[in-house]
Design a protein around this motif. Structure first.
Motif, mmCIF file in Angstrom:
data_model
loop_
_atom_site.group_PDB
_atom_site.id
_atom_site.type_symbol
_atom_site.label_atom_id
_atom_site.label_comp_id
_atom_site.label_asym_id
_atom_site.label_seq_id
_atom_site.Cartn_x
_atom_site.Cartn_y
_atom_site.Cartn_z
ATOM 1 N N ASP A 1 0.879 -1.024 0.393
ATOM 2 C CA ASP A 1 0.087 0.018 0.041
ATOM 3 C C ASP A 1 0.688 1.419 -0.150
ATOM 4 O O ASP A 1 2.312 0.880 0.040
ATOM 5 C CB ASP A 1 -0.692 0.265 1.373
ATOM 6 C CG ASP A 1 -0.689 0.207 2.727
ATOM 7 O OD1 ASP A 1 0.038 1.055 3.305
ATOM 8 O OD2 ASP A 1 0.376 -0.961 3.106
ATOM 9 N N ALA A 2 -0.011 2.422 -0.215
ATOM 10 C CA ALA A 2 1.034 3.845 -0.912
ATOM 11 C C ALA A 2 2.055 4.005 0.767
ATOM 12 O O ALA A 2 3.232 4.402 0.808
ATOM 13 C CB ALA A 2 0.226 4.765 -0.728
ATOM 14 N N LEU A 3 1.190 3.830 2.001
ATOM 15 C CA LEU A 3 2.047 4.534 2.954
ATOM 16 C C LEU A 3 3.205 3.878 3.503
ATOM 17 O O LEU A 3 4.184 4.256 3.428
ATOM 18 C CB LEU A 3 0.620 3.998 4.631
ATOM 19 C CG LEU A 3 1.632 4.568 6.147
ATOM 20 C CD1 LEU A 3 2.431 5.950 6.390
ATOM 21 C CD2 LEU A 3 0.613 4.767 7.149
ATOM 22 N N THR A 4 2.336 1.964 3.412
ATOM 23 C CA THR A 4 3.851 1.311 3.963
ATOM 24 C C THR A 4 5.187 1.861 2.944
ATOM 25 O O THR A 4 6.060 1.611 2.809
ATOM 26 C CB THR A 4 4.070 -0.296 3.949
ATOM 27 O OG1 THR A 4 2.716 -0.486 4.485
ATOM 28 C CG2 THR A 4 4.901 -0.972 4.485
ATOM 29 N N GLU A 5 5.088 1.851 1.718
ATOM 30 C CA GLU A 5 5.667 1.919 0.393
ATOM 31 C C GLU A 5 6.626 2.769 0.486
ATOM 32 O O GLU A 5 7.442 2.792 0.768
ATOM 33 C CB GLU A 5 5.555 2.214 -0.611
ATOM 34 C CG GLU A 5 6.035 1.883 -2.331
ATOM 35 C CD GLU A 5 5.567 1.569 -2.987
ATOM 36 O OE1 GLU A 5 5.934 1.865 -4.440
ATOM 37 O OE2 GLU A 5 4.267 2.099 -2.896
#
Length: 296
Positions: A281-285
């Motif tokens: 997901d965008a946050l973890t990436e």
């Protein structure tokens, strides 16, 4: 165009909170087929499974499923706020960081500072644990990313190598090896070892010595790194650790010498790990990109 309804989001969140279709159906007072159909529809739309399903076992969230439910719950909270001005606002974005206990004094504070600087709107929490605690936290979806050594992780995890550490042999200045600039495993094997009582760590070192054709004697298995260092300072043997502590004294003020072990087979990668091999997901990436700065 929206392809999923708030009701479908609500159903999937209930399955995640209650751990299965039966309990969620009872909580919502709807049929299990209705929940099953909603879950199938959502998974088809997002393109990956949100739960793992094993016969005879409870449903468990995949890493992507856990993140989906966090975002879905924030969406539902926002919808409730729109309908009722007294309702609470949406949940803040969260990142849960894990760190192996021996790495924490070297990496954790720097990691938190980086994340708070680059992701100021994200609530960052952390857990310091042994190898098994980190693996369990990652699998159970309680940790998003973890700093650890790669030796504990199977193909169900994705890792990004940050750097590689060589172990250190810690001993008294009066030890016969203390005057050297570095040592080999074969040099250390002639003396009693002081290892961690963390099972995987101790086994890893013993396997290294076996790979080098050595079978050393273990004098102590210590409950902490500082106990290892204290035993070494008082000539109880040679402590083996990947933590390179610059302090030349043990806690009680007794001098120590720390020598690098230069066998190539002993170098061990420090990795940033997550559970699952699917897309991030965008946050973890973004967090992973930020934490990669620690490799320099």
């Amino acid at each position: 165009m929206l392809y999923l309804s708030l009701r479908q989001y609500e159903y999937v969140c209930a399955i995640g909170r209650h751990g299965g279709l039966s309990a969620a159906a009872q909580y919502l007072n709807v049929s299990q087929p209705a929940l099953s159909n909603a879950l199938t529809r959502v998974e088809e739309q997002v393109g990956h499974p949100l739960f793992t399903r094993k016969r005879g076992a409870a449903m468990s969230l995949t890493p992507q499923g856990r993140r989906f439910i966090e975002q879905a719950e924030a969406l539902l909270a926002r919808a409730a706020q729109l309908e009722n001005s007294s309702a609470e606002g949406p949940a803040a974005a969260r990142l849960r960081l894990g760190c192996f206990e021996d790495l924490a004094p070297f990496l954790l504070a720097r990691a938190l500072r980086l994340l708070r600087r680059e992701l100021p709107d994200v609530a960052v929490t952390y857990r310091v644990a042994d190898f098994q605690g980190l693996v369990s936290g990652l699998v159970q979806g309680e940790i998003d990313l973890a700093f650890t050594y790669g030796l504990t992780l199977d193909a169900g995890f994705s890792t990004t190598q940050l750097f590689a550490n060589s172990p250190n042999a810690v001993m008294s200045p009066d030890h016969p090896l203390a005057g050297r600039e570095h040592v080999l495993l074969s040099d250390v094997a002639a003396y009693p070892l002081i290892l961690s009582d963390e099972g995987l760590s101790a086994q890893h070192f013993l396997n290294l010595f076996r790979s080098a054709g050595q079978t050393p004697k273990v004098a102590h298995r210590a409950a902490s790194l500082e106990i290892q260092r204290s035993f070494a300072a008082h000539e109880e043997g040679v402590a083996m650790t990947y933590a390179n502590i610059p302090a030349p004294l043990s806690y009680d003020g007794t001098p120590l010498v720390s020598l690098p072990v230069t066998d190539q087979i002993a170098r061990e990668p420090v990795v940033l790990a997550r559970h699952g091999t699917g897309p991030l997901d965008a946050l973890t990436e973004r967090a992973q990109q930020v934490l990669a700065e620690l490799s320099t």
